[in-house]
Motif scaffolding. Sequence first.
Motif, PDB file in Angstrom:
ATOM      1  N   GLY A  50       0.784  -1.229   0.000  1.00 47.49           N
ATOM      2  CA  GLY A  50       0.000   0.000   0.000  1.00 47.49           C
ATOM      3  C   GLY A  50       0.815   1.277   0.000  1.00 47.49           C
ATOM      4  N   SER A  51       0.215   2.318  -0.595  1.00 47.25           N
ATOM      5  CA  SER A  51       0.724   3.695  -0.556  1.00 47.25           C
ATOM      6  C   SER A  51       2.058   3.874  -1.271  1.00 47.25           C
ATOM      7  N   CYS A  52       2.340   3.040  -2.265  1.00 47.55           N
ATOM      8  CA  CYS A  52       3.534   3.229  -3.084  1.00 47.55           C
ATOM      9  C   CYS A  52       3.223   4.137  -4.260  1.00 47.55           C
ATOM     10  N   VAL A  53       4.257   4.814  -4.753  1.00 46.36           N
ATOM     11  CA  VAL A  53       4.130   5.707  -5.902  1.00 46.36           C
ATOM     12  C   VAL A  53       5.205   5.327  -6.916  1.00 46.36           C
ATOM     13  N   ASN A 112      13.579   0.044  -0.138  1.00 49.90           N
ATOM     14  CA  ASN A 112      13.885   1.474  -0.054  1.00 49.90           C
ATOM     15  C   ASN A 112      13.466   2.156  -1.348  1.00 49.90           C
ATOM     16  N   ASP A 113      13.353   3.483  -1.306  1.00 46.59           N
ATOM     17  CA  ASP A 113      13.037   4.241  -2.511  1.00 46.59           C
ATOM     18  C   ASP A 113      14.075   3.967  -3.596  1.00 46.59           C
ATOM     19  N   ILE A 114      13.626   4.019  -4.852  1.00 47.63           N
ATOM     20  CA  ILE A 114      14.502   3.805  -6.000  1.00 47.63           C
ATOM     21  C   ILE A 114      14.537   5.092  -6.819  1.00 47.63           C
ATOM     22  N   GLN A 115      15.734   5.576  -7.094  1.00 46.07           N
ATOM     23  CA  GLN A 115      15.878   6.808  -7.861  1.00 46.07           C
ATOM     24  C   GLN A 115      15.497   6.583  -9.316  1.00 46.07           C
ATOM     25  N   GLU A 116      15.108   7.662  -9.984  1.00 46.68           N
ATOM     26  CA  GLU A 116      14.681   7.543 -11.374  1.00 46.68           C
ATOM     27  C   GLU A 116      15.829   7.062 -12.263  1.00 46.68           C
ATOM     28  N   GLY A 117      15.445   6.264 -13.250  1.00 46.87           N
ATOM     29  CA  GLY A 117      16.413   5.759 -14.209  1.00 46.87           C
ATOM     30  C   GLY A 117      17.351   4.691 -13.692  1.00 46.87           C
ATOM     31  N   ARG A 175       7.712 -11.360 -10.354  1.00 39.75           N
ATOM     32  CA  ARG A 175       8.031 -11.809  -8.985  1.00 39.75           C
ATOM     33  C   ARG A 175       8.803 -10.767  -8.180  1.00 39.75           C
ATOM     34  N   VAL A 176       8.565  -9.518  -8.442  1.00 40.11           N
ATOM     35  CA  VAL A 176       9.171  -8.454  -7.633  1.00 40.11           C
ATOM     36  C   VAL A 176       8.212  -8.100  -6.506  1.00 40.11           C
ATOM     37  N   GLY A 177       8.755  -7.911  -5.310  1.00 41.04           N
ATOM     38  CA  GLY A 177       7.973  -7.443  -4.176  1.00 41.04           C
ATOM     39  C   GLY A 177       8.409  -6.044  -3.776  1.00 41.04           C
ATOM     40  N   VAL A 178       7.453  -5.159  -3.579  1.00 46.37           N
ATOM     41  CA  VAL A 178       7.749  -3.773  -3.206  1.00 46.37           C
ATOM     42  C   VAL A 178       7.079  -3.489  -1.864  1.00 46.37           C
ATOM     43  N   ALA A 179       7.882  -3.099  -0.869  1.00 51.70           N
ATOM     44  CA  ALA A 179       7.343  -2.795   0.466  1.00 51.70           C
ATOM     45  C   ALA A 179       6.506  -1.516   0.420  1.00 51.70           C
ATOM     46  N   ASP A 180       5.750  -1.283   1.476  1.00 55.91           N
ATOM     47  CA  ASP A 180       4.791  -0.174   1.485  1.00 55.91           C
ATOM     48  C   ASP A 180       5.469   1.190   1.602  1.00 55.91           C
ATOM     49  N   HIS A 181       4.736   2.232   1.146  1.00 54.41           N
ATOM     50  CA  HIS A 181       5.124   3.636   1.290  1.00 54.41           C
ATOM     51  C   HIS A 181       6.464   3.967   0.601  1.00 54.41           C
ATOM     52  N   LEU A 182       6.754   3.306  -0.507  1.00 54.52           N
ATOM     53  CA  LEU A 182       7.995   3.584  -1.230  1.00 54.52           C
ATOM     54  C   LEU A 182       7.703   4.367  -2.504  1.00 54.52           C
ATOM     55  N   ARG A 183       8.745   5.038  -3.009  1.00 53.84           N
ATOM     56  CA  ARG A 183       8.654   5.794  -4.254  1.00 53.84           C
ATOM     57  C   ARG A 183       9.653   5.203  -5.255  1.00 53.84           C
ATOM     58  N   ILE A 184       9.145   4.873  -6.434  1.00 54.15           N
ATOM     59  CA  ILE A 184       9.969   4.323  -7.506  1.00 54.15           C
ATOM     60  C   ILE A 184      10.048   5.386  -8.598  1.00 54.15           C
ATOM     61  N   GLY A 185      11.246   5.895  -8.850  1.00 54.69           N
ATOM     62  CA  GLY A 185      11.412   7.002  -9.778  1.00 54.69           C
ATOM     63  C   GLY A 185      11.126   6.632 -11.224  1.00 54.69           C
ATOM     64  N   ALA A 186      10.827   7.636 -12.029  1.00 53.27           N
ATOM     65  CA  ALA A 186      10.512   7.438 -13.445  1.00 53.27           C
ATOM     66  C   ALA A 186      11.642   6.705 -14.159  1.00 53.27           C
ATOM     67  N   GLY A 187      11.260   5.778 -15.033  1.00 46.98           N
ATOM     68  CA  GLY A 187      12.238   5.064 -15.838  1.00 46.98           C
ATOM     69  C   GLY A 187      13.029   4.004 -15.110  1.00 46.98           C
ATOM     70  N   ALA A 188      12.727   3.740 -13.849  1.00 44.98           N
ATOM     71  CA  ALA A 188      13.443   2.698 -13.111  1.00 44.98           C
ATOM     72  C   ALA A 188      13.093   1.322 -13.670  1.00 44.98           C
ATOM     73  N   PHE A 189      14.030   0.389 -13.501  1.00 54.76           N
ATOM     74  CA  PHE A 189      13.830  -0.996 -13.938  1.00 54.76           C
ATOM     75  C   PHE A 189      14.132  -1.903 -12.761  1.00 54.76           C
ATOM     76  N   LEU A 190      13.130  -2.657 -12.311  1.00 52.55           N
ATOM     77  CA  LEU A 190      13.285  -3.577 -11.187  1.00 52.55           C
ATOM     78  C   LEU A 190      13.383  -4.991 -11.747  1.00 52.55           C
ATOM     79  N   VAL A 191      14.557  -5.587 -11.603  1.00 56.21           N
ATOM     80  CA  VAL A 191      14.850  -6.883 -12.209  1.00 56.21           C
ATOM     81  C   VAL A 191      14.037  -7.986 -11.529  1.00 56.21           C
ATOM     82  N   SER A 192      13.714  -9.007 -12.281  1.00 50.58           N
ATOM     83  CA  SER A 192      12.915 -10.135 -11.803  1.00 50.58           C
ATOM     84  C   SER A 192      13.423 -10.676 -10.470  1.00 50.58           C
TER      85      SER A 192
END
Length: 269
Positions: A170-173, A206-211, A183-200
């Motif tokens: 919940g509450s991720c952006v 933690n937050d992920i910076q854009e790109g 099969r990626v898991g993202v914890a709550d209240h995190l921000r994933i920046g534009a253009g990010a790529f989360l590998v399988s």
Amino acid sequence: MTNHDTQHRPVRIDPSACIDPTVVIGPGVSVGPCVVIGQGSTIGENAVIHAGAVIGRFCKLGRDNVIHPRVVLYDDCTLGDRVIVHSGAVLGADGFGYRTQQGRHVKVPQLGSVEIEDDVEIGVGSAVDRGTFGPTRIGAGTKIDNLVQVGHNCQIGKNNLLGNQVGIAGSCVTGDNVTIANRVGVADHLRIGAGAFLVSGSGVTNDIQEGTRVSGYPARREEDVERALADAAALPGLREDVRRISEYLGRSSGPAAQDDESVRTPAPR
């Protein structure tokens, strides 16, 4: 998953469909057997609603939507134009919100909604939970694979790709053009920046910076993960070096070494 051609489908409302008298149905809409559409909902022109789908109260569907068999839209869901929802998907169920009170888990009312923007496709068996107070939103052009969970209050950007079995708490952006592989898991209240790529298979805590391209658990920049793996591959040789150094130091400080030291030490006067 591809858009299905609806131009040649028969335009009809099956007599077994249960449609509230207050529902507004646009021109060219096709409603299959045993469909249920609740009070105050609006169905845009040329929509196709397949057998057994349930659309709750006060839902708003844009034009050219395709709702496949046994999809469930809870109350107050809004879908833009050209949205495809595949079989068994559920939009607008209550978010997983509880507070612990005197040792019991007490449900927090989920009063929000779900908003799906234009050209979104949602795969088989996926779920998008309603927000606690405001909407959970899926941005235009986003494609969601099968068996994906999007938690309450999430704000998913435009043109995202969410692979199968992704779970977003919940509450991720997420920004625009984010790719979250299977099969990626993202914890709550995190921000994933534009253009990010989360590998399988990544676990994001933690937050992920854009790109940024990240992998592993906890997810880190992929170049950092590769460096750590290279270091790990060198560990057996390093361990052998440490063993040899220890043996050498052990011999240097043993009884023979002490005898040699006593020979070199001048006798007291």
